[in-house]
Design an enzyme around this catalytic site. Structure first.
Site, PDB file in Angstrom:
ATOM      1  NE  ARG A 183      -4.423  -0.766   0.175  1.00 10.43           N
ATOM      2  CZ  ARG A 183      -4.664  -1.835  -0.593  1.00 10.43           C
ATOM      3  NH1 ARG A 183      -3.720  -2.300  -1.398  1.00 10.43           N
ATOM      4  NH2 ARG A 183      -5.848  -2.423  -0.584  1.00 10.43           N
ATOM      5  CD  GLU A 187      -2.589   3.605  -5.015  1.00  8.51           C
ATOM      6  OE1 GLU A 187      -1.409   3.262  -4.817  1.00  8.51           O
ATOM      7  OE2 GLU A 187      -3.489   2.814  -5.337  1.00  8.51           O
ATOM      8  CG  HIS A 228      -3.119  -0.358  -6.629  1.00  6.39           C
ATOM      9  ND1 HIS A 228      -3.446   0.365  -5.497  1.00  6.39           N
ATOM     10  CD2 HIS A 228      -3.299  -1.663  -6.287  1.00  6.39           C
ATOM     11  CE1 HIS A 228      -3.801  -0.463  -4.527  1.00  6.39           C
ATOM     12  NE2 HIS A 228      -3.727  -1.701  -4.978  1.00  6.39           N
TER      13      HIS A 228
HETATM   14  C1  GLV Z   1      -5.335  -4.540  -3.804  1.00  9.71           C
HETATM   15  O1  GLV Z   1      -4.518  -3.713  -3.560  1.00  9.71           O
HETATM   16  C2  GLV Z   1      -6.014  -5.295  -2.802  1.00  9.71           C
HETATM   17  O2  GLV Z   1      -5.908  -4.967  -1.612  1.00  9.71           O
HETATM   18  O3  GLV Z   1      -6.699  -6.263  -3.162  1.00  9.71           O
END
Ligand code: GLV
Length: 332
Positions: free
Chosen positions: A241, A270, A288
């Site tokens: 994250r 982000e 991401h």
């Molecule tokens: C993506 O970042 C998730 O947490 O599934």
């Protein structure tokens, strides 16, 4: 016949997921796929008993108070730092996430970033596309070894373990990890991973990959002080994250070559990316996408849908985060 309960899907999802939910509910969906501002999200949630959300929608005390009919928010993500789970529990609203279905896909991508970062894949592609390649040289884009190197993993949940297996069994890497709690001996042996303290992890890893959840206690777990403890030849990979890494400090460290390179799939604030990261060459940047394969993204959305269906029709969600509310603690 009584009307079906109403639910809201906060972002555009696959048609088969909408159809699945449609067997049980009146479904309203944010067809625009734009992230709704909080007031608009609250407006769309009026009269809705369930919501499918993504990491972009915040579910907090203010939203819960403004949406008194909401009984469940099902995140289409394994991470859930967009949920204020204590506030949801206090309000009697169920929270669910999507573990397991994305583990292997996300681990694959973690390894893709390890490889791309160590072997300078995007940096060399930019050079080629820019027309700068006019001869082959022995040291051109010479990177770091992956096979046989030391892989450090910070956060050893399901995804961390899947990365460890790839590193140890596929690439002959020495795998070390640090986690809040140590794995049991059988799991450590299966992953061929050794537990070390954080200082040892930072000092010994050739490639350090972050796979821990974001919380107040993991905020800037990797900042200037931690980067200073890493090898100057090391790479840092963040698929966890934004906010776990101090991106501004990382950009300085990359520019000054205090570590060799980084691979980042997640960013503080982000989809904005720290401008200094965009100007250093030794970083691989992706938007991401660690769990982004069609089968996995469908499985995630389907699991979120199944959570809403199972909870609202039978009171038994598949992957609850605050199961303690079920029964007396739940919103009627
Ligand atoms: C993506 O970042 C998730 O947490 O599934």
């Amino acid at each position: 016949m009584s009307q079906k309960p109403a639910i809201f899907i906060a972002r555009k999802v696959f048609p088969e997921v909408v159809a699945h939910l449609g067997h049980h509910f009146q479904v309203d969906m944010n067809e625009s796929d734009e992230v709704l501002p909080p007031a608009e999200l609250i407006a769309r949630l009026q009269g809705k008993q369930g919501a499918l959300t993504t990491g972009s929608e915040r579910v907090d005390a203010a939203l819960l108070a403004a949406c008194p009919q909401l009984k469940i928010a099902a995140n289409i993500a394994v991470g859930f730092n967009n949920f204020d789970v204590p506030a949801m529990t206090a309000a009697g609203v169920l929270a669910t996430n999507t573990p397991d279905v994305l583990t292997e896909t996300t681990a694959d991508f973690g390894f893709a970033l390890v490889m791309a970062t160590a072997r300078r894949v995007t940096e060399s592609e930019h050079f080629l596309r820019a027309g700068q390649w006019n001869k082959w040289s022995l040291d051109m884009f010479a990177g770091a070894e992956v096979h046989g190197s030391t892989l450090g993993i910070l956060g050893m949940g399901r995804i961390g373990q899947a990365i460890a297996r790839r590193g140890a069994h596929g690439f002959g890497m020495k795998v070390i990890y640090h986690n809040r709690s140590r794995l049991d001996a059988a799991l450590e042996a299966e992953c061929k991973a050794s537990y070390v303290d954080k200082a040892t992890l930072l000092a010994q890893a050739d490639h350090l990959i972050l796979v821990l959840p974001y919380s107040a206690s993991s905020h800037h777990a990797i900042g200037a002080a931690e980067i200073a403890q890493m090898k100057p030849t090391a790479t840092l990979i963040n698929i966890a994250r934004g906010g776990i890494v101090d991106d501004a400090a990382l950009a300085v460290a990359l520019r000054e070559r205090r570590i060799a390179a980084a691979g980042l799939d997640v960013f503080e604030g982000e989809p904005k990316v720290h401008p200094d990261l965009l100007t250093v060459p030794n970083v691989v940047l992706t938007p991401h996408i660690a769990s982004a394969t069609i089968p996995t993204r469908k499985a995630m959305a389907m699991l979120a849908a199944d959570n809403v269906i199972a909870y609202l029709t039978q009171g038994r969600p598949v992957t609850p985060l605050n199961a303690e509310i079920i029964g007396a603690g739940a919103r009627a």
